[in-house]
Scaffold this motif. Structure first.
Motif, mmCIF file in Angstrom:
data_model
loop_
_atom_site.group_PDB
_atom_site.id
_atom_site.type_symbol
_atom_site.label_atom_id
_atom_site.label_comp_id
_atom_site.label_asym_id
_atom_site.label_seq_id
_atom_site.Cartn_x
_atom_site.Cartn_y
_atom_site.Cartn_z
ATOM 1 N N PRO A 128 7.148 27.130 -45.222
ATOM 2 C CA PRO A 128 7.080 25.744 -45.717
ATOM 3 C C PRO A 128 6.245 25.616 -46.987
ATOM 4 N N ILE A 129 6.628 24.630 -47.824
ATOM 5 C CA ILE A 129 5.874 24.363 -49.048
ATOM 6 C C ILE A 129 5.265 22.965 -49.045
ATOM 7 N N ASN A 130 5.506 22.189 -47.994
ATOM 8 C CA ASN A 130 4.841 20.890 -47.867
ATOM 9 C C ASN A 130 4.233 20.772 -46.469
ATOM 10 N N ARG A 131 3.327 19.812 -46.301
ATOM 11 C CA ARG A 131 2.589 19.700 -45.035
ATOM 12 C C ARG A 131 3.492 19.332 -43.867
ATOM 13 N N TYR A 132 4.501 18.525 -44.129
ATOM 14 C CA TYR A 132 5.420 18.165 -43.042
ATOM 15 C C TYR A 132 6.075 19.420 -42.475
ATOM 16 N N GLY A 133 6.633 20.253 -43.358
ATOM 17 C CA GLY A 133 7.235 21.492 -42.901
ATOM 18 C C GLY A 133 6.227 22.408 -42.234
ATOM 19 N N GLU A 134 5.031 22.437 -42.775
ATOM 20 C CA GLU A 134 3.966 23.277 -42.206
ATOM 21 C C GLU A 134 3.618 22.816 -40.793
ATOM 22 N N GLN A 135 3.481 21.507 -40.603
ATOM 23 C CA GLN A 135 3.143 20.987 -39.287
ATOM 24 C C GLN A 135 4.241 21.269 -38.271
ATOM 25 N N LYS A 136 5.480 21.101 -38.685
ATOM 26 C CA LYS A 136 6.590 21.378 -37.774
ATOM 27 C C LYS A 136 6.658 22.868 -37.430
ATOM 28 N N ALA A 137 6.371 23.735 -38.398
ATOM 29 C CA ALA A 137 6.375 25.176 -38.133
ATOM 30 C C ALA A 137 5.267 25.557 -37.152
ATOM 31 N N ASP A 160 11.260 27.358 -47.583
ATOM 32 C CA ASP A 160 10.872 27.103 -48.976
ATOM 33 C C ASP A 160 12.054 26.835 -49.900
ATOM 34 N N GLY A 161 13.268 27.016 -49.421
ATOM 35 C CA GLY A 161 14.451 26.681 -50.206
ATOM 36 C C GLY A 161 14.872 27.721 -51.217
ATOM 37 N N LEU A 162 14.309 28.919 -51.143
ATOM 38 C CA LEU A 162 14.601 29.952 -52.147
ATOM 39 C C LEU A 162 15.629 30.972 -51.687
ATOM 40 N N ASN A 163 15.908 31.027 -50.376
ATOM 41 C CA ASN A 163 16.828 32.043 -49.856
ATOM 42 C C ASN A 163 17.814 31.460 -48.848
ATOM 43 N N PRO A 164 18.557 30.443 -49.253
ATOM 44 C CA PRO A 164 19.513 29.830 -48.328
ATOM 45 C C PRO A 164 20.790 30.671 -48.236
ATOM 46 N N LYS A 173 7.676 12.722 -60.072
ATOM 47 C CA LYS A 173 6.384 13.045 -59.481
ATOM 48 C C LYS A 173 6.350 12.565 -58.037
ATOM 49 N N LEU A 174 6.172 13.517 -57.107
ATOM 50 C CA LEU A 174 6.124 13.215 -55.689
ATOM 51 C C LEU A 174 4.833 13.776 -55.093
ATOM 52 N N SER A 175 4.326 13.124 -54.055
ATOM 53 C CA SER A 175 3.112 13.626 -53.418
ATOM 54 C C SER A 175 3.322 15.012 -52.831
ATOM 55 N N ALA A 176 4.476 15.207 -52.216
ATOM 56 C CA ALA A 176 4.765 16.474 -51.547
ATOM 57 C C ALA A 176 5.864 17.226 -52.282
ATOM 58 N N PRO A 177 5.700 18.534 -52.485
ATOM 59 C CA PRO A 177 6.769 19.321 -53.096
ATOM 60 C C PRO A 177 7.995 19.390 -52.189
ATOM 61 N N ARG A 178 9.157 19.478 -52.781
ATOM 62 C CA ARG A 178 10.412 19.552 -52.037
ATOM 63 C C ARG A 178 11.068 20.913 -52.274
ATOM 64 N N PRO A 179 11.499 21.593 -51.231
ATOM 65 C CA PRO A 179 12.235 22.840 -51.422
ATOM 66 C C PRO A 179 13.597 22.548 -52.047
ATOM 67 N N PRO A 180 14.099 23.430 -52.921
ATOM 68 C CA PRO A 180 15.339 23.131 -53.635
ATOM 69 C C PRO A 180 16.598 23.206 -52.784
ATOM 70 N N ASN A 181 16.680 24.193 -51.883
ATOM 71 C CA ASN A 181 17.923 24.371 -51.134
ATOM 72 C C ASN A 181 17.596 24.844 -49.724
ATOM 73 N N VAL A 182 17.603 23.910 -48.786
ATOM 74 C CA VAL A 182 17.313 24.265 -47.397
ATOM 75 C C VAL A 182 18.582 24.146 -46.546
ATOM 76 N N SER A 183 19.699 24.604 -47.092
ATOM 77 C CA SER A 183 20.945 24.628 -46.331
ATOM 78 C C SER A 183 20.746 25.432 -45.053
ATOM 79 N N LEU A 184 21.178 24.872 -43.948
ATOM 80 C CA LEU A 184 21.057 25.538 -42.655
ATOM 81 C C LEU A 184 22.368 26.221 -42.289
ATOM 82 N N ASP A 185 22.275 27.455 -41.835
ATOM 83 C CA ASP A 185 23.408 28.149 -41.225
ATOM 84 C C ASP A 185 23.392 27.772 -39.744
#
Length: 293
Positions: free
Chosen positions: A131-140, A117-121, A254-266
């Motif tokens: 996930p906060i969008n369907r793409y992320g949800e489907q991959k999860a 969700d990009g809130l705890n990177p 305005k986007l169809s799907a919400p975007r997480p703010p910070n999905v930095s990967l460790d």
């Protein structure tokens, strides 16, 4: 030479992966609608949604290893077309991995930083998906099903990727470059933070995971950067006009799907295995000639 099957070979990442793998593997790649030529690669037209066609593919190729890239990766399209994208991103993925599981074929599945969700990177492999969008949800959903079906599979969460692309497709880089060259306005988010890598670096990471990883692994870069700052760096390295670049915020577009703010990967676990992404500046410098036209 062993045989590697790459699904989605005509896509941006697949096209790059096939070229990186070609010196060490006999590579077969699948495509559906975009038939391209990749020197030294055998390309096969297959509708992966047809399970019988998928089984026939495995029977024909007899792969020693599989990297499954084929997906609907357009975040807005996944949001707008949930049924069709679920079929590609979940059902097909599970079918491919299932066909690998029974004979014990080494397998890599590509997931995404969008499972967070990009809130705890920055996010580690042990962090639960949110996930906060369907793409992320489907991959999860696919991740969980694959881990349950075939724990030996490597699940590689990929970051934002850029690089040279085959005819008919792009990374996000090419439209950015074209817009700036034409001195049109290019709005880039200052509040969307990622850990980008080039497609070539991503391909090397996937091949490393095929050899050394079971379960989840993050293949992000070493730098956390906003899309806006990436644009500034791109302008500097590629000598592009800066007149059109504008800072923007996610809330203003305005986007169809919400975007997480910070999905930095460790990606420290991957780094410990030998995954060593160059800096973004170095990656762009290496791409200069290929992006000139």
């Amino acid at each position: 030479m062993q045989t590697l099957l790459v699904t989605g070979a005509s896509g941006f990442l697949g096209w790059n992966l096939c070229q990186v793998a070609a010196p060490d593997w006999k590579v077969y790649g699948t495509y559906l609608s975009r038939n391209i030529s990749i020197p030294g690669i055998t390309l096969l037209k297959v509708d992966l949604r047809d399970f019988q066609a998928l089984k026939d593919l495995f029977h024909t190729v007899q792969p020693n290893a599989v990297i499954h890239l084929a997906a609907q990766a357009n975040i807005n399209r996944c949001q707008d077309e949930p049924k069709a994208s679920h079929l590609l991103n979940v059902t097909v993925a599970c079918n491919v991995v299932g066909l690998c599981a029974d004979p014990g074929i080494p397998c890599v599945f590509t997931s995404t930083d969008q499972v967070f969700d990009g809130l705890n990177p920055p996010y580690r492999e042990t962090d639960p998906p949110s996930p906060i969008n369907r793409y992320g949800e489907q991959k999860a959903i696919a991740e969980a099903a694959i881990l349950n079906r075939y724990p030996r599979a490597a699940i590689c969460r990929m970051p934002l990727m850029f690089g040279a692309a085959p005819p008919g497709t792009n990374s996000f880089l090419q439209p950015f470059i074209q817009t700036l060259r034409e001195e049109r306005e290019l709005k880039l988010f200052v509040d969307e933070i990622r850990t980008p890598i080039s497609s070539t670096t991503a391909a090397r990471g996937l091949l490393l995971a095929l050899e050394k990883v079971q379960g989840l692994i993050h293949l992000g870069g070493k730098e956390r950067i906003s899309r806006y700052d990436f644009g500034r760096l791109m302008i500097d390295v590629l000598n592009l006009p800066a007149t059109g670049l504008r800072a923007a915020y996610q809330r203003d577009v305005k986007l169809s799907a919400p975007r997480p703010p910070n999905v930095s990967l460790d990606s420290s676990n991957a780094f410990a295995l030998g995954f060593d992404p160059p800096s973004i500046r170095e990656e762009l410098e290496q791409l200069k000639d290929r992006l000139r036209d």
